[in-house]
Design a protein around this motif. Structure first.
Motif, PDB file in Angstrom:
ATOM      1  N   PHE A 175       0.467  -1.318   0.032  1.00 51.67           N
ATOM      2  CA  PHE A 175      -0.389   0.040  -0.084  1.00 51.67           C
ATOM      3  C   PHE A 175       1.180   0.781   0.126  1.00 51.67           C
ATOM      4  O   PHE A 175       1.985   1.263   0.563  1.00 51.67           O
ATOM      5  N   ARG A 176       0.245   2.321  -0.331  1.00 49.91           N
ATOM      6  CA  ARG A 176       0.911   3.149  -0.363  1.00 49.91           C
ATOM      7  C   ARG A 176       0.159   4.736   0.578  1.00 49.91           C
ATOM      8  O   ARG A 176      -1.383   4.974  -0.065  1.00 49.91           O
ATOM      9  N   GLN A 177       0.590   5.680   1.106  1.00 52.08           N
ATOM     10  CA  GLN A 177       0.402   6.838   1.474  1.00 52.08           C
ATOM     11  C   GLN A 177       1.416   8.101   1.182  1.00 52.08           C
ATOM     12  O   GLN A 177       2.064   7.863   1.858  1.00 52.08           O
ATOM     13  N   ALA A 178       0.884   8.836   0.240  1.00 50.05           N
ATOM     14  CA  ALA A 178       1.148  10.289   0.498  1.00 50.05           C
ATOM     15  C   ALA A 178       0.574  11.366   0.741  1.00 50.05           C
ATOM     16  O   ALA A 178      -0.766  10.658   1.513  1.00 50.05           O
ATOM     17  N   PRO A 179       1.251  12.727   1.823  1.00 51.94           N
ATOM     18  CA  PRO A 179       0.901  13.357   2.367  1.00 51.94           C
ATOM     19  C   PRO A 179      -0.471  13.434   2.067  1.00 51.94           C
ATOM     20  O   PRO A 179      -0.569  14.040   0.630  1.00 51.94           O
ATOM     21  N   GLY A 180      -1.480  13.893   2.896  1.00 51.79           N
ATOM     22  CA  GLY A 180      -2.054  14.401   2.697  1.00 51.79           C
ATOM     23  C   GLY A 180      -3.617  13.666   1.792  1.00 51.79           C
ATOM     24  O   GLY A 180      -4.866  14.180   1.297  1.00 51.79           O
ATOM     25  N   LYS A 181      -3.719  12.492   1.075  1.00 48.78           N
ATOM     26  CA  LYS A 181      -4.118  11.493   0.832  1.00 48.78           C
ATOM     27  C   LYS A 181      -4.015   9.981   1.398  1.00 48.78           C
ATOM     28  O   LYS A 181      -3.374   9.836   2.236  1.00 48.78           O
ATOM     29  N   GLU A 182      -5.273   9.624   0.853  1.00 50.72           N
ATOM     30  CA  GLU A 182      -5.875   8.264   2.154  1.00 50.72           C
ATOM     31  C   GLU A 182      -4.848   6.950   1.023  1.00 50.72           C
ATOM     32  O   GLU A 182      -4.753   7.238   0.027  1.00 50.72           O
ATOM     33  N   ARG A 183      -4.683   6.054   2.503  1.00 52.61           N
ATOM     34  CA  ARG A 183      -3.927   5.193   1.663  1.00 52.61           C
ATOM     35  C   ARG A 183      -4.587   4.397   0.911  1.00 52.61           C
ATOM     36  O   ARG A 183      -5.601   3.515   0.349  1.00 52.61           O
ATOM     37  N   GLU A 184      -3.948   3.827  -0.548  1.00 54.74           N
ATOM     38  CA  GLU A 184      -4.130   3.248  -1.470  1.00 54.74           C
ATOM     39  C   GLU A 184      -3.338   2.036  -1.507  1.00 54.74           C
ATOM     40  O   GLU A 184      -2.581   2.088  -1.037  1.00 54.74           O
ATOM     41  N   GLY A 185      -4.734   0.561  -1.758  1.00 59.43           N
ATOM     42  CA  GLY A 185      -3.720  -0.632  -2.111  1.00 59.43           C
ATOM     43  C   GLY A 185      -2.885  -0.378  -3.536  1.00 59.43           C
ATOM     44  O   GLY A 185      -3.601  -0.246  -5.116  1.00 59.43           O
ATOM     45  N   LEU A 186      -2.058  -0.884  -3.825  1.00 64.24           N
ATOM     46  CA  LEU A 186      -0.923  -1.365  -4.679  1.00 64.24           C
ATOM     47  C   LEU A 186      -1.199  -2.836  -5.845  1.00 64.24           C
ATOM     48  O   LEU A 186      -1.456  -2.505  -6.540  1.00 64.24           O
ATOM     49  N   ALA A 187      -0.724  -3.196  -5.080  1.00 66.36           N
ATOM     50  CA  ALA A 187      -1.123  -4.569  -5.562  1.00 66.36           C
ATOM     51  C   ALA A 187      -0.664  -5.531  -4.292  1.00 66.36           C
ATOM     52  O   ALA A 187      -0.782  -5.468  -3.077  1.00 66.36           O
ATOM     53  N   MET A 188      -1.530  -6.878  -3.893  1.00 67.14           N
ATOM     54  CA  MET A 188      -1.509  -8.310  -3.481  1.00 67.14           C
ATOM     55  C   MET A 188      -0.885  -9.592  -3.752  1.00 67.14           C
ATOM     56  O   MET A 188      -1.429  -9.808  -5.220  1.00 67.14           O
ATOM     57  N   ILE A 189      -0.637 -10.400  -2.824  1.00 64.40           N
ATOM     58  CA  ILE A 189      -0.417 -12.175  -4.081  1.00 64.40           C
ATOM     59  C   ILE A 189      -0.918 -12.976  -2.555  1.00 64.40           C
ATOM     60  O   ILE A 189      -0.617 -12.309  -1.338  1.00 64.40           O
ATOM     61  N   ASP A 190      -1.492 -14.291  -3.216  1.00 58.36           N
ATOM     62  CA  ASP A 190      -2.243 -15.380  -2.365  1.00 58.36           C
ATOM     63  C   ASP A 190      -0.788 -15.406  -1.502  1.00 58.36           C
ATOM     64  O   ASP A 190       0.222 -15.841  -2.002  1.00 58.36           O
ATOM     65  N   SER A 191      -1.605 -16.464  -0.331  1.00 59.82           N
ATOM     66  CA  SER A 191      -0.331 -16.857   0.108  1.00 59.82           C
ATOM     67  C   SER A 191      -0.645 -18.095  -0.234  1.00 59.82           C
ATOM     68  O   SER A 191      -2.158 -19.368  -0.603  1.00 59.82           O
ATOM     69  N   GLY A 192       0.116 -19.189  -0.673  1.00 61.20           N
ATOM     70  CA  GLY A 192       0.378 -20.643  -1.379  1.00 61.20           C
ATOM     71  C   GLY A 192      -0.255 -20.869  -2.500  1.00 61.20           C
ATOM     72  O   GLY A 192       0.681 -21.001  -3.372  1.00 61.20           O
ATOM     73  N   SER A 193      -1.198 -20.401  -4.212  1.00 57.69           N
ATOM     74  CA  SER A 193      -1.096 -20.032  -5.269  1.00 57.69           C
ATOM     75  C   SER A 193      -0.364 -19.157  -5.827  1.00 57.69           C
ATOM     76  O   SER A 193       0.417 -19.257  -7.155  1.00 57.69           O
ATOM     77  N   SER A 194      -0.414 -17.754  -4.658  1.00 57.51           N
ATOM     78  CA  SER A 194       0.775 -16.560  -5.268  1.00 57.51           C
ATOM     79  C   SER A 194      -0.121 -16.438  -6.480  1.00 57.51           C
ATOM     80  O   SER A 194       0.746 -15.240  -7.306  1.00 57.51           O
TER      81      SER A 194
END
Length: 125
Positions: free
Chosen positions: A34-53
């Motif tokens: 996740f990424r959070q820039a000053p004055g902005k909400e935290r945003e999701g960038l990427a995610m990965i499953d456990s196991g299947s990847s």
């Protein structure tokens, strides 16, 4: 409570690359960056499953960022290329807990209960 420690942030010029790492103190489940820039909400960038990847990316980083994990090292990675000034901010890794292995395409920070302290990325134009 798992401990997550990010590293690899820094300052780069636009077009440059960085590789972030996140070391976990124990087994983890679905994980995300996740990424959070000053004055902005935290945003999701990427995610990965456990196991299947299996992976999922936000449109803003698709084709430029790559998430991966090494379960033998309990480490999550994010390779970032073609960085833009708007990619700057504090980057966090997060975990859904070891039993919650499938991300199910939900890149929402509110459902990730465990977080690292963040690593700063600055991209200059």
């Amino acid at each position: 409570q798992v401990r997550l420690v990010e590293s690899g942030g820094g300052s780069v010029q636009a077009g440059g690359s960085l590789r972030l790492s996140c070391v976990a103190s124990e087994n983890t489940g679905c994980m995300g960056w996740f990424r959070q820039a000053p004055g902005k909400e935290r945003e999701g960038l990427a995610m990965i499953d456990s196991g299947s990847s299996a992976t999922e990316y936000a449109d803003s980083v698709k084709g430029r960022f790559s998430i991966s994990r090494d379960t033998t090292k309990n480490t999550l990675y994010q390779s970032m290329s073609s960085l833009k000034p708007e990619d700057g901010g504090t980057y966090y890794c997060a975990d859904r807990r070891w039993w919650d292995t499938a991300c199910n395409g939900v890149l929402n920070p509110t459902i990730f209960p465990q977080w690292g302290q963040g690593t700063q990325v600055t991209v200059s134009s």
